[in-house]
Design a protein around this motif. Structure first.
Motif, PDB file in Angstrom:
ATOM      1  N   CYS A 267    -117.419 -54.560 -45.256  1.00 40.27           N
ATOM      2  CA  CYS A 267    -117.938 -54.213 -46.574  1.00 40.27           C
ATOM      3  C   CYS A 267    -119.015 -53.136 -46.468  1.00 40.27           C
ATOM      4  O   CYS A 267    -119.121 -52.276 -47.343  1.00 40.27           O
ATOM      5  CB  CYS A 267    -118.476 -55.448 -47.275  1.00 40.27           C
ATOM      6  SG  CYS A 267    -117.170 -56.634 -47.566  1.00 40.27           S
ATOM      7  N   HIS A 299    -112.751 -60.277 -48.016  1.00 40.47           N
ATOM      8  CA  HIS A 299    -112.572 -61.361 -47.041  1.00 40.47           C
ATOM      9  C   HIS A 299    -113.161 -62.629 -47.660  1.00 40.47           C
ATOM     10  O   HIS A 299    -113.878 -62.540 -48.660  1.00 40.47           O
ATOM     11  CB  HIS A 299    -113.300 -61.013 -45.742  1.00 40.47           C
ATOM     12  CG  HIS A 299    -114.746 -60.684 -45.968  1.00 40.47           C
ATOM     13  ND1 HIS A 299    -115.706 -61.655 -46.110  1.00 40.47           N
ATOM     14  CD2 HIS A 299    -115.377 -59.498 -46.150  1.00 40.47           C
ATOM     15  CE1 HIS A 299    -116.873 -61.079 -46.345  1.00 40.47           C
ATOM     16  NE2 HIS A 299    -116.710 -59.771 -46.382  1.00 40.47           N
ATOM     17  N   CYS A 302    -116.730 -63.073 -49.539  1.00 40.04           N
ATOM     18  CA  CYS A 302    -117.265 -61.733 -49.812  1.00 40.04           C
ATOM     19  C   CYS A 302    -117.774 -61.734 -51.256  1.00 40.04           C
ATOM     20  O   CYS A 302    -117.079 -62.169 -52.159  1.00 40.04           O
ATOM     21  CB  CYS A 302    -116.148 -60.710 -49.648  1.00 40.04           C
ATOM     22  SG  CYS A 302    -116.489 -59.091 -50.336  1.00 40.04           S
ATOM     23  N   ALA A 303    -118.992 -61.283 -51.447  1.00 43.66           N
ATOM     24  CA  ALA A 303    -119.571 -61.287 -52.799  1.00 43.66           C
ATOM     25  C   ALA A 303    -119.730 -59.865 -53.333  1.00 43.66           C
ATOM     26  O   ALA A 303    -120.583 -59.593 -54.167  1.00 43.66           O
ATOM     27  CB  ALA A 303    -120.896 -62.036 -52.797  1.00 43.66           C
ATOM     28  N   CYS A 304    -118.918 -58.965 -52.842  1.00 48.75           N
ATOM     29  CA  CYS A 304    -118.973 -57.589 -53.326  1.00 48.75           C
ATOM     30  C   CYS A 304    -118.362 -57.493 -54.721  1.00 48.75           C
ATOM     31  O   CYS A 304    -117.627 -58.375 -55.151  1.00 48.75           O
ATOM     32  CB  CYS A 304    -118.202 -56.665 -52.387  1.00 48.75           C
ATOM     33  SG  CYS A 304    -118.970 -56.499 -50.768  1.00 48.75           S
TER      34      CYS A 304
HETATM   35 ZN   LIG Z   1    -117.983 -57.900 -49.208  1.00 47.08          ZN
END
Ligand SMILES: [Zn+2]
Ligand SMILES: [Zn+2]
Length: 482
Positions: A267, A299, A302-304
């Motif tokens: 990320c 993944h 993942c907190a994007c």
């Molecule tokens: Zn991420």
């Protein structure tokens, strides 16, 4: 002369645009909405653990393999769980995502959940989820049945160790047994006079408590990741609907990582990357399913998020937005055509089509309908028309590009009929179906039809007494001709 290179001063990056707001909203949504799915999943696994008998566990240990029927039951349990509980939560996450983008605010926008693209996405995601979690769960138990495990433990010991591991991943299950082994070894060393049974009992209790924590961890990972999928997909759909309603112009998307810490290398490399709406981001590593690189998460956990940035206003747009939100659904377009041929009007009922990686399917398998999961899996290679036609050789109506889909949908229709009568697909399904189709084929032969002439595949399956396959091939030919 030596030049002293100073390390760059630690500057806290200020996020460009509205990234902070976009990320904050996603994080708050996740923070506020994890409890319910975590409870649901933990309760679900508890039911699965209670459903299996000690006898069944002992038999699995002795055989060195998990009973296939049991695995199929798990898969079906998950399918019911998704339809009954999880898909509703995912729809809520999509709704929350749909109005989350700062660029959409202040515009008179209303998100519509009731369009095919959205329900298709929910269904497809559900099927992919069922397939991957049930496989993970099977592999976890299988890892406890290998030689190394059976050599080091008695049948009873292992049978007791397996139960708490139902619902864990392979890595977790292995860690659990290792934890148990360590406790046994320590107790033996420190209390040489303690009886072996009480050592084992103490270690079992400890492993059981550890498994509880592991279950919560896995539930948390699943809940977070799946919610993030749905939320981000909702944000994307929201923008597309706003465009279709003429409220927004051209838009690009920019990847926003979740902050300064905890961001993985994958990320980190994506931070600030901007691409067009229909372009994927360049992920490292294998994609888990078609179209995964279009949006975060990249993944598990993942907190994007993605920020949408308008690059031209709605009024001076060169062309109307193309309806491309379904572009990775190639398989479904063919499925709809096949459904029409079979006379099915209600496409909402159709099973989701999952484009599966070659490695996830049996070698040489083009497609398969899995009744327990209620989904059609299509080999990723045959999304290409030429490859599809080549691969269909030897099957009924092989020159028709929807033959494979018609074949799988016929399997689905058989399963639907059974579900309507018996509620669920159980272990009697395939034997009963074959018995029934054996009669149908005998009748055809009696009426002078040459059943050896249906297709190469049908003839092979006839030798194996897979009458369901033979009769399915016959029906494909009836619908599509040569
Ligand atoms: Zn991420
Ligand atoms: Zn088949």
């Amino acid at each position: 002369m030596a030049i002293l290179i100073r390390p760059a001063a630690r500057i806290k990056k200020v996020k460009a645009g509205n990234a902070e707001e976009v990320l904050y909203k996603l994080q708050s949504f996740l923070d506020d909405n994890m409890e319910e799915p975590v409870e649901i999943l933990c309760g679900f696994w508890e039911d699965q653990r209670n459903a299996i008998t000690y006898q069944e566990l002992r038999e699995a240990v002795k055989a060195g393999a998990l009973n296939e029927t049991l695995f199929q039951m798990w898969s079906q349990d998950y399918s019911v769980l998704v339809r009954g509980r999880l898909s509703g939560l995912w729809q809520n996450a999509m709704k929350a995502g749909s109005v989350s983008q700062p660029v959409i605010q202040g515009r008179n926008f209303e998100f519509n959940m009731q369009i095919p693209g959205i329900m298709n996405w929910i269904n497809r995601r559900g099927a992919e989820f069922v397939a991957s979690v049930s496989l993970e769960q099977k592999q976890a138990i299988q890892a406890l049945l290998v030689k190394k495990m059976t050599e080091r433990h008695t049948v009873d010991e292992l049978a007791r160790l397996i139960r708490p591991c139902i619902g864990l991943t392979k890595g977790q299950a292995q860690a659990n047994v290792k934890y148990y082994d360590n406790i046994v070894a320590t107790l033996r060393k420190e209390h040489p006079r303690m009886k072996m049974e009480s050592i084992q009992r103490k270690a079992q209790d400890a492993a059981l408590k550890y498994a509880e924590r592991q279950h919560r961890q896995r539930a948390m990972t699943i809940a977070q990741t799946e919610s993030a999928y749905a939320y981000n997909r909702g944000a994307d759909e929201g923008i597309r609907q706003a465009q279709r309603q003429g409220l927004m112009g051209e838009v690009i998307k920019r990847w926003c990582t979740s902050g300064d810490h905890n961001v993985c290398a994958t990320c980190q490399g994506l931070e600030g990357v901007e691409v067009g709406m229909d372009k994927g981001f360049q992920f490292k590593g294998r994609q888990l399913f078609a179209g995964q690189n279009l949006l975060p998460p990249a993944h598990p956990r993942c907190a994007c998020a993605v920020e949408y940035i308008e690059t031209s206003s709605a009024t001076n747009r060169a062309e109307p937005p193309s309806n491309v939100s379904d572009s990775p659904l190639l398989g479904e377009e063919r499925e709809f055509l096949a459904a029409a041929v079979l006379g099915m009007k209600d496409t909402n009922k159709l099973p989701p089509v999952v484009i599966a990686a070659v490695t996830e399917m049996n070698l040489g398998t083009l497609a398969s309908y899995v009744p327990y999961t209620n989904a059609i899996f299509i080999n990723e290679y045959i999304a290409d028309r030429k490859v599809l036609l080549n691969s269909q050789m030897g099957f009924a109506s092989s020159k028709n590009s929807i033959a494979t889909y018609v074949h799988e949908l016929i399997h689905w229709m058989d399963a639907e009929q059974y579900r309507a009568k018996h509620g669920i697909i159980d272990k009697d399904y395939i034997p009963k179906l074959r018995e029934k189709h054996k009669k149908s084929i005998a009748k055809l032969a009696k009426n002078g039809y040459n059943v050896h002439n249906i297709s190469e595949y049908a003839s092979d399956e006839l030798k194996k007494k897979h009458y369901d396959e033979v009769y399915t091939e016959y029906r494909v030919k009836q619908f599509l001709g040569e």
